[in-house]
Design a protein around this motif. Structure first.
Motif, PDB file in Angstrom:
ATOM      1  N   PHE A 102     -74.822  63.610 -34.842  1.00 18.85           N
ATOM      2  CA  PHE A 102     -76.066  62.951 -35.204  1.00 18.85           C
ATOM      3  C   PHE A 102     -76.224  61.695 -34.353  1.00 18.85           C
ATOM      4  CE2 PHE A 102     -78.101  59.578 -37.693  1.00 18.85           C
ATOM      5  CZ  PHE A 102     -79.340  60.163 -37.897  1.00 18.85           C
ATOM      6  N   VAL A 103     -77.325  61.589 -33.642  1.00 17.06           N
ATOM      7  CA  VAL A 103     -77.586  60.412 -32.815  1.00 17.06           C
ATOM      8  C   VAL A 103     -78.501  59.480 -33.599  1.00 17.06           C
ATOM      9  CG1 VAL A 103     -78.565  59.547 -30.657  1.00 17.06           C
ATOM     10  CG2 VAL A 103     -77.316  61.718 -30.679  1.00 17.06           C
ATOM     11  N   GLN A 104     -77.971  58.294 -33.922  1.00 20.08           N
ATOM     12  CA  GLN A 104     -78.787  57.287 -34.591  1.00 20.08           C
ATOM     13  C   GLN A 104     -79.470  56.470 -33.520  1.00 20.08           C
ATOM     14  OE1 GLN A 104     -77.195  55.302 -37.977  1.00 20.08           O
ATOM     15  NE2 GLN A 104     -78.590  53.582 -37.799  1.00 20.08           N
ATOM     16  N   VAL A 105     -80.786  56.311 -33.665  1.00 19.12           N
ATOM     17  CA  VAL A 105     -81.581  55.618 -32.659  1.00 19.12           C
ATOM     18  C   VAL A 105     -82.062  54.266 -33.174  1.00 19.12           C
ATOM     19  CG1 VAL A 105     -82.320  57.774 -31.561  1.00 19.12           C
ATOM     20  CG2 VAL A 105     -83.712  56.777 -33.381  1.00 19.12           C
ATOM     21  N   SER A 106     -82.500  53.446 -32.254  1.00 16.32           N
ATOM     22  CA  SER A 106     -83.007  52.129 -32.605  1.00 16.32           C
ATOM     23  C   SER A 106     -84.358  52.256 -33.309  1.00 16.32           C
ATOM     24  CB  SER A 106     -83.165  51.277 -31.349  1.00 16.32           C
ATOM     25  OG  SER A 106     -83.725  50.027 -31.687  1.00 16.32           O
ATOM     26  N   PRO A 107     -84.520  51.599 -34.443  1.00 20.32           N
ATOM     27  CA  PRO A 107     -85.799  51.651 -35.147  1.00 20.32           C
ATOM     28  C   PRO A 107     -86.810  50.642 -34.592  1.00 20.32           C
ATOM     29  CG  PRO A 107     -84.236  50.396 -36.428  1.00 20.32           C
ATOM     30  CD  PRO A 107     -83.490  50.910 -35.220  1.00 20.32           C
ATOM     31  N   MET A 108     -86.405  49.858 -33.580  1.00 15.68           N
ATOM     32  CA  MET A 108     -87.285  48.813 -33.052  1.00 15.68           C
ATOM     33  C   MET A 108     -86.862  48.421 -31.653  1.00 15.68           C
ATOM     34  SD  MET A 108     -85.748  45.597 -35.224  1.00 15.68           S
ATOM     35  CE  MET A 108     -85.816  46.494 -36.745  1.00 15.68           C
ATOM     36  N   VAL A 109     -87.712  47.652 -31.009  1.00  9.36           N
ATOM     37  CA  VAL A 109     -87.410  47.060 -29.715  1.00  9.36           C
ATOM     38  C   VAL A 109     -86.740  45.719 -29.973  1.00  9.36           C
ATOM     39  CG1 VAL A 109     -88.452  46.072 -27.632  1.00  9.36           C
ATOM     40  CG2 VAL A 109     -89.386  48.159 -28.629  1.00  9.36           C
ATOM     41  N   GLY A 110     -85.679  45.420 -29.236  1.00  7.88           N
ATOM     42  CA  GLY A 110     -85.029  44.131 -29.411  1.00  7.88           C
ATOM     43  C   GLY A 110     -83.725  44.048 -28.651  1.00  7.88           C
TER      44      GLY A 110
ATOM     45  N   ILE B 276     -76.670  44.759 -35.261  1.00  4.43           N
ATOM     46  CA  ILE B 276     -77.781  43.842 -35.508  1.00  4.43           C
ATOM     47  C   ILE B 276     -78.738  43.997 -34.324  1.00  4.43           C
ATOM     48  CG2 ILE B 276     -78.479  41.416 -35.805  1.00  4.43           C
ATOM     49  CD1 ILE B 276     -76.537  42.313 -38.000  1.00  4.43           C
ATOM     50  N   ILE B 277     -80.034  44.057 -34.598  1.00  3.85           N
ATOM     51  CA  ILE B 277     -81.026  44.029 -33.528  1.00  3.85           C
ATOM     52  C   ILE B 277     -81.917  42.816 -33.757  1.00  3.85           C
ATOM     53  CG2 ILE B 277     -82.985  45.178 -32.433  1.00  3.85           C
ATOM     54  CD1 ILE B 277     -81.640  47.821 -32.966  1.00  3.85           C
ATOM     55  N   GLU B 278     -81.930  41.953 -32.739  1.00  2.00           N
ATOM     56  CA  GLU B 278     -82.786  40.775 -32.810  1.00  2.00           C
ATOM     57  C   GLU B 278     -84.150  41.142 -32.248  1.00  2.00           C
ATOM     58  OE1 GLU B 278     -83.134  36.198 -31.164  1.00  2.00           O
ATOM     59  OE2 GLU B 278     -81.536  37.476 -30.407  1.00  2.00           O
ATOM     60  N   ALA B 279     -85.167  40.937 -33.054  1.00  2.00           N
ATOM     61  CA  ALA B 279     -86.539  41.206 -32.629  1.00  2.00           C
ATOM     62  C   ALA B 279     -87.408  40.041 -33.097  1.00  2.00           C
ATOM     63  CB  ALA B 279     -87.045  42.515 -33.221  1.00  2.00           C
ATOM     64  N   MET B 280     -88.141  39.472 -32.192  1.00  2.00           N
ATOM     65  CA  MET B 280     -89.026  38.349 -32.500  1.00  2.00           C
ATOM     66  C   MET B 280     -88.274  37.223 -33.203  1.00  2.00           C
ATOM     67  SD  MET B 280     -92.430  40.511 -33.498  1.00  2.00           S
ATOM     68  CE  MET B 280     -93.443  39.069 -33.714  1.00  2.00           C
ATOM     69  N   ARG B 281     -87.099  36.929 -32.701  1.00  2.00           N
ATOM     70  CA  ARG B 281     -86.224  35.857 -33.208  1.00  2.00           C
ATOM     71  C   ARG B 281     -85.722  36.092 -34.627  1.00  2.00           C
ATOM     72  NH1 ARG B 281     -90.126  31.837 -30.548  1.00  2.00           N
ATOM     73  NH2 ARG B 281     -89.230  31.650 -28.492  1.00  2.00           N
ATOM     74  N   MET B 282     -85.818  37.325 -35.100  1.00  2.00           N
ATOM     75  CA  MET B 282     -85.282  37.668 -36.423  1.00  2.00           C
ATOM     76  C   MET B 282     -84.117  38.621 -36.244  1.00  2.00           C
ATOM     77  SD  MET B 282     -88.614  38.094 -38.846  1.00  2.00           S
ATOM     78  CE  MET B 282     -87.572  38.408 -40.238  1.00  2.00           C
ATOM     79  N   MET B 283     -83.032  38.391 -36.972  1.00  2.00           N
ATOM     80  CA  MET B 283     -81.861  39.257 -36.928  1.00  2.00           C
ATOM     81  C   MET B 283     -82.045  40.360 -37.961  1.00  2.00           C
ATOM     82  SD  MET B 283     -80.151  38.077 -34.544  1.00  2.00           S
ATOM     83  CE  MET B 283     -79.545  36.685 -33.667  1.00  2.00           C
ATOM     84  N   ASN B 284     -82.048  41.608 -37.499  1.00  2.00           N
ATOM     85  CA  ASN B 284     -82.282  42.764 -38.360  1.00  2.00           C
ATOM     86  C   ASN B 284     -81.019  43.611 -38.453  1.00  2.00           C
ATOM     87  OD1 ASN B 284     -85.382  42.612 -38.632  1.00  2.00           O
ATOM     88  ND2 ASN B 284     -85.020  42.389 -36.450  1.00  2.00           N
ATOM     89  N   PRO B 285     -80.373  43.632 -39.623  1.00  2.00           N
ATOM     90  CA  PRO B 285     -79.190  44.480 -39.769  1.00  2.00           C
ATOM     91  C   PRO B 285     -79.613  45.954 -39.759  1.00  2.00           C
ATOM     92  CG  PRO B 285     -79.718  43.398 -41.846  1.00  2.00           C
ATOM     93  CD  PRO B 285     -80.686  42.887 -40.825  1.00  2.00           C
ATOM     94  N   ILE B 286     -78.938  46.750 -38.945  1.00  2.00           N
ATOM     95  CA  ILE B 286     -79.235  48.178 -38.840  1.00  2.00           C
ATOM     96  C   ILE B 286     -78.138  48.927 -39.586  1.00  2.00           C
ATOM     97  CG2 ILE B 286     -79.644  50.115 -37.274  1.00  2.00           C
ATOM     98  CD1 ILE B 286     -81.701  47.720 -37.117  1.00  2.00           C
ATOM     99  N   GLN B 287     -78.563  49.770 -40.522  1.00  2.00           N
ATOM    100  CA  GLN B 287     -77.621  50.493 -41.372  1.00  2.00           C
ATOM    101  C   GLN B 287     -77.407  51.916 -40.872  1.00  2.00           C
ATOM    102  OE1 GLN B 287     -79.498  50.250 -45.203  1.00  2.00           O
ATOM    103  NE2 GLN B 287     -78.866  48.140 -45.524  1.00  2.00           N
ATOM    104  N   ALA B 288     -76.212  52.439 -41.125  1.00  2.00           N
ATOM    105  CA  ALA B 288     -75.921  53.832 -40.790  1.00  2.00           C
ATOM    106  C   ALA B 288     -76.855  54.719 -41.600  1.00  2.00           C
ATOM    107  CB  ALA B 288     -74.469  54.159 -41.101  1.00  2.00           C
ATOM    108  N   GLU B 289     -77.449  55.699 -40.935  1.00  2.00           N
ATOM    109  CA  GLU B 289     -78.398  56.580 -41.610  1.00  2.00           C
ATOM    110  C   GLU B 289     -77.695  57.690 -42.388  1.00  2.00           C
ATOM    111  OE1 GLU B 289     -81.457  57.914 -38.931  1.00  2.00           O
ATOM    112  OE2 GLU B 289     -81.707  55.890 -38.143  1.00  2.00           O
ATOM    113  N   ARG B 290     -76.414  57.890 -42.124  1.00  2.00           N
ATOM    114  CA  ARG B 290     -75.634  58.894 -42.855  1.00  2.00           C
ATOM    115  C   ARG B 290     -74.163  58.591 -42.723  1.00  2.00           C
ATOM    116  NH1 ARG B 290     -77.049  64.288 -39.614  1.00  2.00           N
ATOM    117  NH2 ARG B 290     -79.006  63.754 -40.536  1.00  2.00           N
ATOM    118  N   ASP B 291     -73.349  59.260 -43.541  1.00  2.00           N
ATOM    119  CA  ASP B 291     -71.900  59.133 -43.461  1.00  2.00           C
ATOM    120  C   ASP B 291     -71.418  59.822 -42.190  1.00  2.00           C
ATOM    121  OD1 ASP B 291     -72.033  58.005 -45.977  1.00  2.00           O
ATOM    122  OD2 ASP B 291     -71.329  59.784 -47.028  1.00  2.00           O
TER     123      ASP B 291
END
Length: 149
Positions: free
Chosen positions: A74-82, A110-125
């Protein structure tokens, strides 16, 4: 003053309805680029359906990451630009490493977007079998981040 959200939606509709692949607009100090196609390589299966139009700040030049066609799982992809960060703080150890077991909902980067730190969670086990981004890399929407097996 920020660009009007209605104007941005109208520009997205314009790109979707036309034959153009990309539209870049600058209004004062604000810039926006709307592209019709995902920057993700075609041989990678995403957990998300690619949208018809992508919105990214003009000054963000996302690096393309070459994904091996033999990547399985399973390839987890970035949900945003950052900006991709492997650790929560500069001197911390990475949140995950290859071979580590992760649970759905666990923070993997963590993906930083627009100066906000966004924790990225695993989409599955699963177990991290590949990490496609390096600490500090610019990532694009739908760009591969991890492969889980």
């Amino acid at each position: 003053m920020a660009m009007d959200l209605r104007k941005i939606k109208k520009l997205i509709e314009l790109v979707q309805e036309s034959d153009i692949a990309e539209l870049a607009i600058t209004e004062g100090e604000e810039s926006i680029r709307i592209t019709r196609y995902s920057p993700m390589p075609a041989n990678v299966q995403s957990s998300q359906t690619p949208a018809t139009a992508r919105v990214a700040p003009l000054n963000t030049q996302a690096k393309q990451t070459a994904v091996s066609p033999s990547a399985e799982g399973f390839v987890q992809v970035s949900p945003m630009v950052g900006t991709f960060y492997a650790a929560a703080e500069l001197d911390d150890v990475p949140l995950v490493k290859v071979g580590q077991k992760v649970s759905q909902g666990e923070v993997v980067c963590i993906i930083e977007a627009m100066r906000m730190m966004n924790p990225i969670q695993a989409e599955r086990d699963g177990v991290i079998s590949a990490i496609w981004a390096k600490d500090g890399d610019e990532v694009a929407f739908d760009q591969p981040l991890f492969t889980l097996i």
